[in-house]
Scaffold this motif. Structure first.
Motif, PDB file in Angstrom:
ATOM      1  N   VAL A  74       2.975 -19.433 -21.294  1.00  0.00           N
ATOM      2  CA  VAL A  74       2.469 -18.071 -21.384  1.00  0.00           C
ATOM      3  C   VAL A  74       3.562 -17.134 -20.889  1.00  0.00           C
ATOM      4  N   GLU A  75       4.114 -16.343 -21.786  1.00  0.00           N
ATOM      5  CA  GLU A  75       5.226 -15.469 -21.417  1.00  0.00           C
ATOM      6  C   GLU A  75       4.815 -14.396 -20.420  1.00  0.00           C
ATOM      7  N   GLY A  76       3.599 -13.958 -20.489  1.00  0.00           N
ATOM      8  CA  GLY A  76       3.127 -12.928 -19.561  1.00  0.00           C
ATOM      9  C   GLY A  76       1.767 -12.419 -19.995  1.00  0.00           C
ATOM     10  N   GLY A  77       0.766 -12.718 -19.220  1.00  0.00           N
ATOM     11  CA  GLY A  77      -0.570 -12.275 -19.561  1.00  0.00           C
ATOM     12  C   GLY A  77      -0.792 -10.827 -19.153  1.00  0.00           C
ATOM     13  N   PRO A  78      -1.959 -10.291 -19.459  1.00  0.00           N
ATOM     14  CA  PRO A  78      -2.268  -8.917 -19.052  1.00  0.00           C
ATOM     15  C   PRO A  78      -2.353  -8.796 -17.531  1.00  0.00           C
ATOM     16  N   THR A  79      -1.559  -7.920 -16.972  1.00  0.00           N
ATOM     17  CA  THR A  79      -1.554  -7.688 -15.526  1.00  0.00           C
ATOM     18  C   THR A  79      -1.904  -6.228 -15.265  1.00  0.00           C
ATOM     19  N   PRO A  80      -2.477  -5.937 -14.097  1.00  0.00           N
ATOM     20  CA  PRO A  80      -2.776  -4.536 -13.764  1.00  0.00           C
ATOM     21  C   PRO A  80      -1.526  -3.678 -13.817  1.00  0.00           C
ATOM     22  N   ASP A  81      -1.649  -2.516 -14.419  1.00  0.00           N
ATOM     23  CA  ASP A  81      -0.502  -1.640 -14.652  1.00  0.00           C
ATOM     24  C   ASP A  81      -0.562  -0.423 -13.728  1.00  0.00           C
ATOM     25  N   LEU A  82       0.613   0.016 -13.313  1.00  0.00           N
ATOM     26  CA  LEU A  82       0.692   1.153 -12.405  1.00  0.00           C
ATOM     27  C   LEU A  82       0.207   2.451 -13.058  1.00  0.00           C
ATOM     28  N   ARG A  83       0.164   2.483 -14.392  1.00  0.00           N
ATOM     29  CA  ARG A  83      -0.298   3.696 -15.070  1.00  0.00           C
ATOM     30  C   ARG A  83      -1.793   3.944 -14.852  1.00  0.00           C
ATOM     31  N   ASP A  84      -2.503   2.907 -14.355  1.00  0.00           N
ATOM     32  CA  ASP A  84      -3.927   3.083 -14.072  1.00  0.00           C
ATOM     33  C   ASP A  84      -4.162   3.982 -12.859  1.00  0.00           C
ATOM     34  N   VAL A  85      -3.143   4.178 -12.042  1.00  0.00           N
ATOM     35  CA  VAL A  85      -3.287   4.942 -10.796  1.00  0.00           C
ATOM     36  C   VAL A  85      -2.991   6.410 -11.074  1.00  0.00           C
ATOM     37  N   ARG A  86      -3.918   7.246 -10.713  1.00  0.00           N
ATOM     38  CA  ARG A  86      -3.730   8.692 -10.857  1.00  0.00           C
ATOM     39  C   ARG A  86      -3.341   9.280  -9.494  1.00  0.00           C
ATOM     40  N   GLY A  87      -2.286  10.061  -9.475  1.00  0.00           N
ATOM     41  CA  GLY A  87      -1.827  10.620  -8.217  1.00  0.00           C
ATOM     42  C   GLY A  87      -1.050   9.593  -7.410  1.00  0.00           C
ATOM     43  N   GLN A  88      -1.036   9.746  -6.103  1.00  0.00           N
ATOM     44  CA  GLN A  88      -0.334   8.839  -5.186  1.00  0.00           C
ATOM     45  C   GLN A  88       1.125   8.634  -5.608  1.00  0.00           C
ATOM     46  N   GLU A  89       1.797   9.724  -5.946  1.00  0.00           N
ATOM     47  CA  GLU A  89       3.174   9.607  -6.439  1.00  0.00           C
ATOM     48  C   GLU A  89       4.112   9.029  -5.385  1.00  0.00           C
ATOM     49  N   GLN A  90       3.899   9.399  -4.123  1.00  0.00           N
ATOM     50  CA  GLN A  90       4.773   8.882  -3.064  1.00  0.00           C
ATOM     51  C   GLN A  90       4.573   7.392  -2.903  1.00  0.00           C
ATOM     52  N   ALA A  91       3.325   6.917  -2.954  1.00  0.00           N
ATOM     53  CA  ALA A  91       3.058   5.486  -2.822  1.00  0.00           C
ATOM     54  C   ALA A  91       3.609   4.723  -4.017  1.00  0.00           C
ATOM     55  N   LYS A  92       3.468   5.279  -5.212  1.00  0.00           N
ATOM     56  CA  LYS A  92       4.001   4.599  -6.400  1.00  0.00           C
ATOM     57  C   LYS A  92       5.522   4.516  -6.340  1.00  0.00           C
ATOM     58  N   ARG A  93       6.156   5.561  -5.854  1.00  0.00           N
ATOM     59  CA  ARG A  93       7.608   5.533  -5.703  1.00  0.00           C
ATOM     60  C   ARG A  93       8.023   4.471  -4.691  1.00  0.00           C
ATOM     61  N   ALA A  94       7.258   4.349  -3.608  1.00  0.00           N
ATOM     62  CA  ALA A  94       7.552   3.320  -2.604  1.00  0.00           C
ATOM     63  C   ALA A  94       7.414   1.921  -3.203  1.00  0.00           C
ATOM     64  N   LEU A  95       6.407   1.711  -4.042  1.00  0.00           N
ATOM     65  CA  LEU A  95       6.237   0.409  -4.697  1.00  0.00           C
ATOM     66  C   LEU A  95       7.420   0.095  -5.603  1.00  0.00           C
ATOM     67  N   GLU A  96       7.882   1.083  -6.345  1.00  0.00           N
ATOM     68  CA  GLU A  96       9.015   0.867  -7.252  1.00  0.00           C
ATOM     69  C   GLU A  96      10.282   0.508  -6.480  1.00  0.00           C
TER      70      GLU A  96
END
Length: 345
Positions: A180-202
């Motif tokens: 399995v090359e890669g199944g469906p995984t939760p995507d960061l685009r599902d998160v609205r807002g929290q730009e600072q937290a998303k930047r920290a994750l990246e």
């Protein structure tokens, strides 16, 4: 002269060769197994006896001595059933003795003579391939063992193996399980807002850094952490092999299917130290090893037991877990990215 078969004993992910020697001797009738085996190994005598009855055979009268060498190496698990049964069949002349000289046997016997899958088929098959031996296993383990690139004889039952070695039937070759090359995984685009937290994750994903998310309940800490594996690249071939071996030993491979998706483990905060770093009676891999080359997420970090958190310090530094026992030492890989979440107070 005793008949023999080859199998393996596990010390972490390392599969060490074990010689199974069977000899008929005089004395009180019965099957005696020596060689530092655990309860599952000692119970093999009854499974072998019942499987022989299913074939219409009887265990020879007299004393049957089964030696698992080297004698000072602990043996655990039910995969010794098949090599014991095959060596005993060779000893009584049902199948040729030389057939087992170039093979490694690994599998559990049912009372009707059927073969059942046992954990660890992939590292055992890799050990057989390294030793230049064929790998005999249950049909259910064939797809997993085929990833070792060696010759695999995967049979549904003991009688099928006997017919195969006597030339009256042939066991069909098995194909590898799906990749399995890669199944469906939760995507960061599902998160609205929290730009600072998303930047920290990246940033954490790009540099392989550990990360602590601190915020009030309901702010999306767990949701963000669950999307961290989607930022990481797929497993490389070498990483896939290591992760799959751990999953095989833990009995987590489904029909030999491998996946390039990075592991994500999120144990409950009530998990014990042995559950996190590994251990127990048979020293199984813990959550940090099951998350190898992936993400270990500890939600409600302050609620974890202090001893359990202290036990994670060395594995996070060295990338491996060492479990010491009185007579042996087991090491599992544990190179993870740690993500944790907690409330401000």
């Amino acid at each position: 002269m005793a008949s023999g078969a080859t199998t393996v004993a596990f010390a972490g992910l390392e599969a060490k060769p074990v010689d199974v020697q069977v000899q008929l001797a005089g004395g009180v009738p019965g099957i005696v197994i020596v060689g530092l085996g655990d309860k599952a190994v000692s119970e093999s005598r009854e499974r072998v006896r019942a499987a022989f009855a299913g074939l219409g055979l009887a265990v020879p009268a007299g004393r049957v001595i089964v030696n698992l060498a080297p004698a000072d190496l602990p043996k655990e698990g039910a995969h010794y059933d098949l090599p014991i049964a095959l060596a005993l069949l060779a000893e009584i002349g049902v199948m040729p003795k030389d057939a087992l000289e170039t093979a490694l046997a690994f599998g559990e016997l049912g009372l009707d003579g059927s073969l059942a899958a046992t954990p660890g088929a992939l590292p055992a098959a890799m050990a057989a391939q390294a030793m230049g031996l064929s790998f005999i296993c249950a049909e259910a383990s064939g797809a997993e063992a085929a990833w070792a690139d060696g010759r695999v004889i995967a049979a549904p039952s003991l009688i099928a193996l006997v017919n195969h070695f006597r030339g009256s039937g042939v066991v069909r070759p098995v194909a590898r399980g799906a990749l399995v090359e890669g199944g469906p995984t939760p995507d960061l685009r599902d998160v609205r807002g929290q730009e600072q937290a998303k930047r920290a994750l990246e940033i954490a994903a790009a540099g392989g850094h550990n990360i602590l998310l601190c915020g009030p309940p309901g702010s999306g800490k767990s949701m963000l952490a669950q999307r961290l594996p989607g930022l990481l690249p797929p497993l490389s071939a070498a990483e896939l092999l290591e992760v799959s071996q751990i999953q095989s030993v833990a009995g987590m491979l489904d029909r030999g299917r491998l996946t390039r998706t990075r592991p994500f483990r999120a144990p409950h905060h009530s998990a014990s130290m042995a559950a996190l770093v590994g251990g127990g009676l048979k020293a199984r891999p813990g959550e940090i090893s099951l998350a190898h080359h992936g993400v270990l997420f500890l939600d409600e970090l302050p609620e974890f037991a202090p001893q359990a958190l202290d036990a994670l310090r060395q594995p996070l530094e060295t990338g491996e877990v060492s479990i010491a026992r009185a007579n042996h030492r087991i090491t599992y890989p544990a190179r993870v990215m740690l993500a944790a979440a907690m409330n401000p107070c």
